[in-house]
Design an enzyme around this catalytic site. Structure first.
Site, PDB file in Angstrom:
ATOM      1  CE  LYS A   9       4.044   1.807   4.662  1.00 12.99           C
ATOM      2  NZ  LYS A   9       4.093   1.261   3.267  1.00 12.99           N
ATOM      3  CE1 TYR A  49      -0.294  -1.816   3.811  1.00 10.18           C
ATOM      4  CE2 TYR A  49       1.063  -2.961   5.435  1.00 10.18           C
ATOM      5  CZ  TYR A  49       0.800  -1.835   4.668  1.00 10.18           C
ATOM      6  OH  TYR A  49       1.624  -0.729   4.759  1.00 10.18           O
ATOM      7  NE  ARG A  85      -2.959   7.548  -0.792  1.00  9.11           N
ATOM      8  CZ  ARG A  85      -2.536   6.283  -0.899  1.00  9.11           C
ATOM      9  NH1 ARG A  85      -2.336   5.534   0.183  1.00  9.11           N
ATOM     10  NH2 ARG A  85      -2.293   5.749  -2.076  1.00  9.11           N
ATOM     11  CG  ASN A 112       6.141   2.910   0.682  1.00 12.41           C
ATOM     12  OD1 ASN A 112       5.989   2.527   1.852  1.00 12.41           O
ATOM     13  ND2 ASN A 112       5.224   2.727  -0.239  1.00 12.41           N
ATOM     14  CG  HIS A 115      -0.591   3.092   5.793  1.00 12.72           C
ATOM     15  ND1 HIS A 115      -1.002   2.366   4.694  1.00 12.72           N
ATOM     16  CD2 HIS A 115      -1.723   3.450   6.447  1.00 12.72           C
ATOM     17  CE1 HIS A 115      -2.330   2.278   4.711  1.00 12.72           C
ATOM     18  NE2 HIS A 115      -2.796   2.933   5.767  1.00 12.72           N
ATOM     19  CD  GLU A 126      -6.046   1.998   6.435  1.00 16.82           C
ATOM     20  OE1 GLU A 126      -5.561   3.139   6.571  1.00 16.82           O
ATOM     21  OE2 GLU A 126      -5.993   1.366   5.355  1.00 16.82           O
TER      22      GLU A 126
HETATM   23  P1  DAT Z   1       0.010   2.827  -0.639  1.00 18.46           P
HETATM   24  O1  DAT Z   1       0.881   2.503   0.551  1.00 18.46           O
HETATM   25  O2  DAT Z   1       0.551   4.004  -1.408  1.00 18.46           O
HETATM   26  O3  DAT Z   1      -1.441   2.969  -0.288  1.00 18.46           O
HETATM   27  P2  DAT Z   1      -0.686   0.236  -1.767  1.00 18.46           P
HETATM   28  O4  DAT Z   1      -1.879   0.247  -0.870  1.00 18.46           O
HETATM   29  O5  DAT Z   1      -0.918  -0.046  -3.219  1.00 18.46           O
HETATM   30  O6  DAT Z   1       0.135   1.603  -1.655  1.00 18.46           O
HETATM   31  O7  DAT Z   1       0.363  -0.857  -1.235  1.00 18.46           O
HETATM   32  C1  DAT Z   1       0.586  -1.001   0.137  1.00 18.46           C
HETATM   33  C2  DAT Z   1       2.067  -1.178   0.369  1.00 18.46           C
HETATM   34  O8  DAT Z   1       2.494  -2.388  -0.244  1.00 18.46           O
HETATM   35  C3  DAT Z   1       2.943  -0.088  -0.254  1.00 18.46           C
HETATM   36  O9  DAT Z   1       3.063   1.045   0.571  1.00 18.46           O
HETATM   37  C4  DAT Z   1       4.238  -0.806  -0.435  1.00 18.46           C
HETATM   38  C5  DAT Z   1       3.819  -2.227  -0.757  1.00 18.46           C
HETATM   39  N1  DAT Z   1       3.793  -2.452  -2.200  1.00 18.46           N
HETATM   40  C6  DAT Z   1       2.894  -1.978  -3.073  1.00 18.46           C
HETATM   41  N2  DAT Z   1       3.166  -2.382  -4.325  1.00 18.46           N
HETATM   42  C7  DAT Z   1       4.274  -3.146  -4.229  1.00 18.46           C
HETATM   43  C8  DAT Z   1       5.073  -3.862  -5.156  1.00 18.46           C
HETATM   44  N3  DAT Z   1       4.776  -3.895  -6.455  1.00 18.46           N
HETATM   45  N4  DAT Z   1       6.161  -4.533  -4.676  1.00 18.46           N
HETATM   46  C9  DAT Z   1       6.463  -4.532  -3.369  1.00 18.46           C
HETATM   47  N5  DAT Z   1       5.754  -3.878  -2.445  1.00 18.46           N
HETATM   48  C10 DAT Z   1       4.675  -3.194  -2.860  1.00 18.46           C
HETATM   49 MG    MG Z   2      -2.845   1.596   0.324  1.00 16.43          MG
END
Ligand code: DAT
Ligand code: MG
Length: 148
Positions: A9, A49, A85, A112, A115, A126
């Site tokens: 990212k 997303y 993952r 974080n 991705h 994707e």
């Molecule tokens: P991942 O990236 O582990 O697959 P996800 O698909 O649940 O996680 O969410 C996508 C991204 O959205 C994640 O990398 C960071 C952001 N995100 C997730 N939960 C969040 C939250 N509670 N507040 C802010 N950003 C969040």
């Molecule tokens: Mg995800």
């Protein structure tokens, strides 16, 4: 062989973590099938997303992922989707274990670092969003006989 979509990212690119992240997947034994430095359009970010469209953080998420270059990658190998993952660690870096990418480098859920596709269906979706078919290279690597 299974393929997944991984992406450093904008925060990971700015913090010079591309090399470290690529090294981890190479050293594990996965094979790089495609990679590019690119900026993501708002349209692509919203498609990528889409599952989070109704979440309160969606706007911020799209703004963040489009805020600077990302390093998009296709990686191949046995069980690569789930293993990547695990190597990334939990979504929230405060919960991610040391030794994982997010555990070692991340501090907040909004930034974080990486991705990774979470299932075979999302990997396929994707990869198609980010790569043209001809950008995914099918080739042999000599180390395969020492890995499998
Ligand atoms: P991942 O990236 O582990 O697959 P996800 O698909 O649940 O996680 O969410 C996508 C991204 O959205 C994640 O990398 C960071 C952001 N995100 C997730 N939960 C969040 C939250 N509670 N507040 C802010 N950003 C969040
Ligand atoms: Mg995800």
């Amino acid at each position: 062989m299974e393929k997944t979509f991984l992406m450093v990212k904008p925060d990971g690119v700015q913090r010079n973590l591309i090399g470290d992240i690529v090294s981890r997947f190479e050293a594990k034994g996965f094979k790089l099938a495609g990679a590019k430095l690119m900026t993501i359009s708002t349209e692509l970010a919203e498609k990528h997303y889409a599952e989070h469209k109704e979440r309160p953080f969606f706007g911020e998420l799209v703004e963040f992922i489009t805020s600077g270059p990302v390093f998009a990658m296709a990686w191949e190998g046995e069980n690569v989707i789930a293993t990547a993952r695990e190597m990334m660690g939990k979504t929230n870096p405060t919960e991610a274990l040391p030794g994982t990418i997010r555990g070692d480098y991340g501090m907040t859920v909004g930034k974080n670092i990486i991705h990774g596709s979470d299932s075979a269906e999302s990997a396929e979706r994707e990869l198609a969003l980010f790569f043209k078919a001809e950008e995914l290279i099918d080739y042999m690597k000599q180390d395969a006989t020492w890995i499998y």
